[in-house]
Each structure stands twice: as C-alpha cells, then as structure tokens.
Design an enzyme around this catalytic site. Structure first.
Site, PDB file in Angstrom:
ATOM      1  N   ARG A  74       9.065  33.317 -26.195  1.00 22.76           N
ATOM      2  CA  ARG A  74       8.016  34.607 -26.143  1.00 22.76           C
ATOM      3  C   ARG A  74       6.520  33.751 -26.069  1.00 22.76           C
ATOM      4  NH1 ARG A  74       9.322  39.913 -26.397  1.00 22.76           N
ATOM      5  NH2 ARG A  74      11.618  40.448 -26.699  1.00 22.76           N
TER       6      ARG A  74
ATOM      7  N   SER B 176      14.790  41.639 -27.838  1.00 26.26           N
ATOM      8  CA  SER B 176      14.987  41.388 -26.984  1.00 26.26           C
ATOM      9  C   SER B 176      16.106  41.468 -26.801  1.00 26.26           C
ATOM     10  CB  SER B 176      14.892  40.166 -26.494  1.00 26.26           C
ATOM     11  OG  SER B 176      13.924  39.063 -27.269  1.00 26.26           O
TER      12      SER B 176
ATOM     13  N   LEU C 287      19.920  37.229 -31.139  1.00 23.75           N
ATOM     14  CA  LEU C 287      18.374  37.329 -29.955  1.00 23.75           C
ATOM     15  C   LEU C 287      17.879  38.281 -31.468  1.00 23.75           C
ATOM     16  CD1 LEU C 287      20.545  38.893 -27.460  1.00 23.75           C
ATOM     17  CD2 LEU C 287      18.721  36.776 -27.262  1.00 23.75           C
ATOM     18  N   ASP C 288      15.940  38.024 -31.257  1.00 25.27           N
ATOM     19  CA  ASP C 288      14.723  39.020 -31.661  1.00 25.27           C
ATOM     20  C   ASP C 288      14.995  39.922 -31.431  1.00 25.27           C
ATOM     21  OD1 ASP C 288      13.117  39.139 -29.570  1.00 25.27           O
ATOM     22  OD2 ASP C 288      12.867  37.334 -29.565  1.00 25.27           O
ATOM     23  N   PHE C 289      14.393  41.007 -32.097  1.00 27.77           N
ATOM     24  CA  PHE C 289      14.611  42.131 -32.601  1.00 27.77           C
ATOM     25  C   PHE C 289      14.372  43.440 -30.790  1.00 27.77           C
ATOM     26  CE2 PHE C 289      12.838  46.960 -33.574  1.00 27.77           C
ATOM     27  CZ  PHE C 289      13.559  46.785 -33.903  1.00 27.77           C
TER      28      PHE C 289
END
Length: 246
Positions: A190, A105, A101-103
């Site tokens: 996103r 999220s 998961l990105d930073f």
C-alpha cells in the site's frame, strides 16, 4: 529433542529467546535447573518447566485461512472490529498467526503453533516469497512493474518487489498487477503504490512460500497436508526440515 527446540515447539518463545531462557536459569527439567544449551529431553517422559510453570508440547497444527477484507489480525481489537479468530473453528483459536495481513487486505493467512519453523519463515534472511494481486484504479502507466522492481523510498527504508508484472492490462479501469515480496513490512505494498501515486482498489495474497490459496472460499480454513508442512520446513531451512516430530 533439544531443550530450546522443545520450548520453541511448545510456543514459549523463538529458538533464540528459548536459549536465553535456559542460559538465565529459568528452565527446569525434572525439577532441576538446566543452563546447558543443547540439553536433550524426551517429550514423552520428562517434565519441563519455565518459571516453575509446566510446559507441554501440543500437536503440531498448520492452518490456512482465506481472510476476507475487514478483519483484524489480532486476538482483541480495542475498537471492537471483527477479528480473524472469529472465523476459526473453536479448536484452532489458540493458534498464532504467521505474519499478518492488514485490516482491508484479503487472501492467504497461515496460522501455526510450530514456533521454531514460524520464526525462521518470518526472518528476513530466509527470503520467503509472498505473492500478491493488487487491483488498481486505472488506467495507470505500463511502467509500474518496472518501478516496483527498481524500488521506492519509504520512511522505514527502501522497498522493492522481487518480481512484478501485469495480470490485466494497465489501460483498463481496474488493472491488476502481481507483486512478489520477500519481507513482511507493515502495509508495504500500500505504501509503495501510494508513493508512486497509484490508487489501490483491493489487495489479495495468493501464496506464502510453497503454500497456495487455491480455491479456498473467503472466511474459511483448511488444515495443511503433511506434504505442505514438509515444504514449509524445507523453506525454513535445514534445521527445521531435518527432524520435526509429527
């Protein structure tokens, strides 16, 4: 157990990469180089080495983490940002994360050392569903789910949601849309929303395949049950669901 499966289970490499290690003569069993794919080994008796380094099976472990925003899915961050491994119990910090998961999220992130199952789950052909709740800066047009299902053009190719629908109405200040994807592309949701001119407030993953986030508190973990692990193996395909030693 087939030798390539042994190597994948031990976290050496994926099943296919393990086959390449064997074919290239880098794997030894009881001191002898083995190049025949499909060779069977007894994990409790035989000594397996890769590049003369002994490889041992570790107990299979699956962990669910409710990742808060503001944590990076990496073991080391050059910028000194918090990382997900700061949140894990000490005896589980060796586990690789399953996708990422990105930073900013949040939500469900799985970790496991069952390498062959992980590899299959992440392969695009498997089509594992990931469910996300995206809270938006509204109001937005009611047709947004239709546009997400129809697909948008991104720099790395078209992207589309398998399913999408409103959780809270689009006319509200913070509408929420549920988006189901079957790929794990970098920052995909996103980028999809940005391409449609929609501003994202927060993004939360609520499930990965058969595993649900449920009531797990932010920043905490739980071990998956035997039933959940079996469900993941079935989702990964017949080769994983047939015979995995617990």
């Amino acid at each position: 157990m087939r030798l390539q499966k042994y190597l994948a289970r031990a976290g050496v490499a994926s099943r296919r990469a393990s086959e390449e290690l064997i074919a290239s003569g880098r794997v030894r069993v009881n001191g002898e180089v083995v190049t025949k794919l499909g060779t069977r080994v007894d994990p409790n008796v035989e000594r397996v080495e890769v590049d003369r380094r002994r490889i041992r099976l570790k107990p299979v472990l699956w962990l669910a983490l409710n990742k808060p925003p503001g944590y990076a899915c990496t073991r080391r961050d050059p910028g000194g940002r918090p990382i997900i491994y700061d949140l894990l119990p000490a005896d589980t910090r060796h586990l690789p994360h399953v996708g990422r998961l990105d930073f900013m999220s949040e939500g469900l992130l799985l970790l496991s050392n069952e390498g062959d199952v992980v590899h299959r789950l992440l392969h695009p052909r498997t089509g594992i569903e990931r469910v996300y709740h995206a809270r938006l800066r509204g109001p937005v047009t009611a047709e947004l789910p239709d546009r997400l299902r129809a697909g948008v053009a991104l720099e790395d190719g078209p992207a589309r949601a398998r399913r999408a629908g409103w959780i809270t109405p689009p006319q509200t200040p913070s509408p929420t849309v549920e988006i189901v994807l079957t790929e794990g592309r970098n920052r995909e949701i996103r980028r999809m929303l940005a391409s449609l001119g929609v501003t994202l407030r927060s993004l939360r993953r609520t499930s990965f395949g058969p595993i649900r986030l449920g009531a797990l508190a932010a920043g905490t973990t739980r071990r998956l049950s035997q039933k959940e692990r079996a469900a993941l193996r079935r989702a990964a395909g017949p080769a994983c669901s047939r015979a995995v030693t617990e």
